[in-house]
Every structure is written in C-alpha cells, then in structure tokens.
Write an enzyme that holds these catalytic residues in place. Structure first.
Site, short mmCIF file in Angstrom:
data_model
loop_
_atom_site.label_atom_id
_atom_site.label_comp_id
_atom_site.label_asym_id
_atom_site.label_seq_id
_atom_site.Cartn_x
_atom_site.Cartn_y
_atom_site.Cartn_z
N CYS A 258 0.69 -1.28 -0.09
CA CYS A 258 -0.09 0.20 -0.12
C CYS A 258 0.81 1.32 -0.10
O CYS A 258 0.67 2.10 -0.94
CB CYS A 258 -0.80 -0.11 1.15
SG CYS A 258 -0.39 0.21 2.82
N HIS A 307 -2.80 1.41 6.57
CA HIS A 307 -3.11 1.38 5.29
C HIS A 307 -3.06 2.66 4.79
O HIS A 307 -3.51 3.67 5.44
CB HIS A 307 -4.45 0.51 5.06
CG HIS A 307 -4.59 0.38 3.78
ND1 HIS A 307 -3.86 -0.81 3.05
CD2 HIS A 307 -5.61 0.96 2.87
CE1 HIS A 307 -4.24 -0.68 1.72
NE2 HIS A 307 -5.28 0.20 1.70
N HIS A 319 -5.96 2.24 -4.21
CA HIS A 319 -4.91 1.58 -3.31
C HIS A 319 -4.55 0.31 -3.87
O HIS A 319 -5.17 -0.31 -4.72
CB HIS A 319 -5.61 1.62 -1.93
CG HIS A 319 -6.36 0.71 -1.76
ND1 HIS A 319 -6.89 0.35 -0.68
CD2 HIS A 319 -7.70 0.29 -2.60
CE1 HIS A 319 -8.12 -0.28 -0.84
NE2 HIS A 319 -8.34 -0.42 -2.12
#
Length: 345
Positions: A258, A307, A319
């Site tokens: 991420c 994240h 993402h």
C-alpha cells in the site's frame, strides 16, 4: 455523470495463493518460514479467516518497511562516521609523523623538548595543563600539539558513534528478520486454509476477487478538482499502475504494497515522502473530513494507521489493498477499513 472505463486488468487468481503470495514465496524463500497454527475452518468462514490473515500480514508489512527504511538510514550514518574517522585518522597520522620528525631532530641535538615529552606522555591532557610547561613551549608547538589532541578526541568520538550505530543497525536487521518470518507465516497459513476448500469453493472466492478487480475499471470518479499540482501528478502516476499486483514490501513499478504505491507515485511527481503509512500520516496537512478530500490526497486507514491510498474522487480510494488483489479503485465505505484522516502533500 460519465463513467471512466479502464482496460480490463489481468486476471489474478485468489484461490491459487495469488500472484503476490507466489512472488513473495519465490523471492524471499517463504518455504523456510514457520506458519501460524492452522485455524479450524469449521469455526467460521474460510474466506473471513484468510482475509484476517492478509490484513495482519499487511500490518506487519508496514512495520517491516519501516524497519527496512531505518536500516538503510543507519547504514548511511555508519558509513559517513567511518569515512570521517578514516579521514581524520589520516590527518592525525600525518601530524604524528611531522611531530615525530621534530622529536628525532631534537633528540639528536641534545634531548627532547617539553613539547616532545608531551607527545609521548601517557596523559597528554594533564601534561599540557601544567603552566610551567606551557611557558616553555613555542606558539607553533602548542598549536600542533593541541591540534593533535583535538583530532585524537574526534577520532575516538566518531568511532564510538559508529559502534553505537552499528549496534542499532544489528538490532534493526534482527527485527527485519522477525517481521519477514511473521509475514511469511501469515501467508503460508492463508494458503493452507485455501487448500482445505474444494475446487468449487476456491473458484467462488477467485471470482469474488476478480469481480472486485473488474469493477475497478468501471468506477465513476466524478469531476472533482485535484488537491494540488503535485498531488495530481502523483495520482496520475498511481492510476497508471491499476492492475499491478500487491506484493508485500514492493515499491514498484510492477508490484506494490500500500505505502509502496503512494511513495512511488509521489516520487514520479518529484516529491519524496516517507516509506510507511504511519509516517505518511504525518507527512502533510491533515484533512479530517471525507467531504474535504480532493483527488491526490492520501487516505490513512485503520486505527493503527497501517493502510494508505489515494483519494480518487466520488468516495473512492485508489490503493493496493492486500495480498491477492491488484492496484484498484474501491469504495471507501465498502473497503472494510475505518477511515482515520486524509493528508494533503
């Protein structure tokens, strides 16, 4: 409102341990890692357990990436300190040779001057502090000997600092090894769980994941203005990676975790941001409301800030979500991760 259609991403099989897991296994010798104990698949859905393991693996990945970045910084600091100490030692050796030549000349002419006795003293600082000696030394002698002592102290200090940094570097590398083993264990356990399913059940899970990747190509992003020119450039770079697989610890250009995606994208825009999601959470101006986000803003997710992705407009995040998934657009509300805040670089 017009939809933005994108090329159909390459099919990525969730039920065959997914491109990311296979890549990680080959590159990092996951076969030797110890997996977590296999949960009982009868207690709850296997997919839910696999998703939980993947979430834990991504959280551990951010810690791994942070430790890796720290190790790189420490190595540079150690190298700089050792180089500085080596250069200083070379200067010190040259000065020692010059003073030694002077001492030899003085010895041949009738004995060592006080300055030379100072050089050979076991305690130069105490010797130099004697006022009677200072009165007998010439200005040049004092200057040379004080320079010698200063350089000696600097060399010792730089070597001590390098030794401390080396210890810290060793501890950080040990942490890297532990995190690597933890991640590989989570992925191996997830694979074992998937292997307990029938072919039909695995095909169903694969189709669910493929559907999420396909839906990414039909996301309606709206027409919101970008947060900034740099944010727009970084977001454009990230959009070019749609369809690339998630691989833990990867920073592109063909695979990403991420924060690897966001840091890579900003690098393409000429902006350097921290490597991990936790550090990126404080890398710019905080945006607390989803309604105030603009395309190109970072979105920080999960309570542990593990994240990160790009706000893509119209309530969507772009993402690299988890092992087995591809870089894709997804509804923030349906991502399964709580929104913490946005960051405008």
């Amino acid at each position: 409102m017009a939809s933005h259609r994108r090329p159909k991403p390459q099919r990525n099989a969730y039920g065959t341990m997914l491109t990311a897991t296979a890549t990680a296994a080959v590159a990092l010798s996951a076969q030797s890692a110890s997996a977590d104990p296999l949960p009982d698949p009868t207690k709850k859905g296997v997919k839910a357990q696999v998703d939980r393991l993947y979430e834990e693996a991504t959280q551990a990945t951010e810690k791994y990436s942070g430790a890796k970045e720290k190790a790189g910084t420490l190595q540079k600091e150690v190298d700089a300190l050792q180089d500085a100490a080596a250069r200083k030692q070379a200067d010190l050796n040259e000065l020692r040779d010059r003073i030694g030549t002077m001492a030899a000349d003085q010895y041949r002419s009738g004995g060592l001057a006080p300055s030379m006795q100072l050089l050979l003293s076991s305690d130069p600082d105490a010797y130099l502090d004697q006022a009677t000696l200072m009165d007998q030394l010439g200005a040049r002698d004092v200057s040379d000997l004080q320079q010698f002592q200063t350089q000696q102290r600097e060399v010792r200090q730089q070597r001590a600092q390098a030794a401390t940094k080396l210890t810290e570097l060793s501890e950080t590398r040990a942490e890297l090894g532990r995190k690597k083993k933890e991640i590989q264990g989570k992925l191996a356990t997830a694979q074992k769980l998937l292997n307990t399913l029938s072919a039909k059940e695995r095909a169903k899970i694969t189709e669910q994941e493929d559907r999420a990747n396909r839906d990414s190509a039909r996301v309606d992003l709206g027409n919101e203005a970008s947060a900034s020119s740099r944010g727009a450039a970084a977001f454009a770079a990230a959009k070019s990676r749609v369809g690339m697989p998630y691989v833990w610890g990867a920073t592109g250009p063909g695979s990403f975790d991420c924060s690897g995606l966001t840091s890579w994208a900003f690098k393409q825009a000429g902006v350097s941001i921290p490597r991990t999601s936790q550090a990126q959470a404080d890398a710019g101006t905080r945006i607390n409301s989803l309604g105030d986000l603009r395309p190109g803003d970072l979105i920080i997710m999960r309570t542990d800030l593990s994240h990160v992705g790009f706000y893509a407009g119209n309530g969507q995040i772009l993402h690299s979500p988890k092992p087995g998934a591809q870089v894709r657009y997804e509804s923030i509300a349906r991502s399964g991760m709580p929104f913490m805040w946005g960051v405008r670089i």
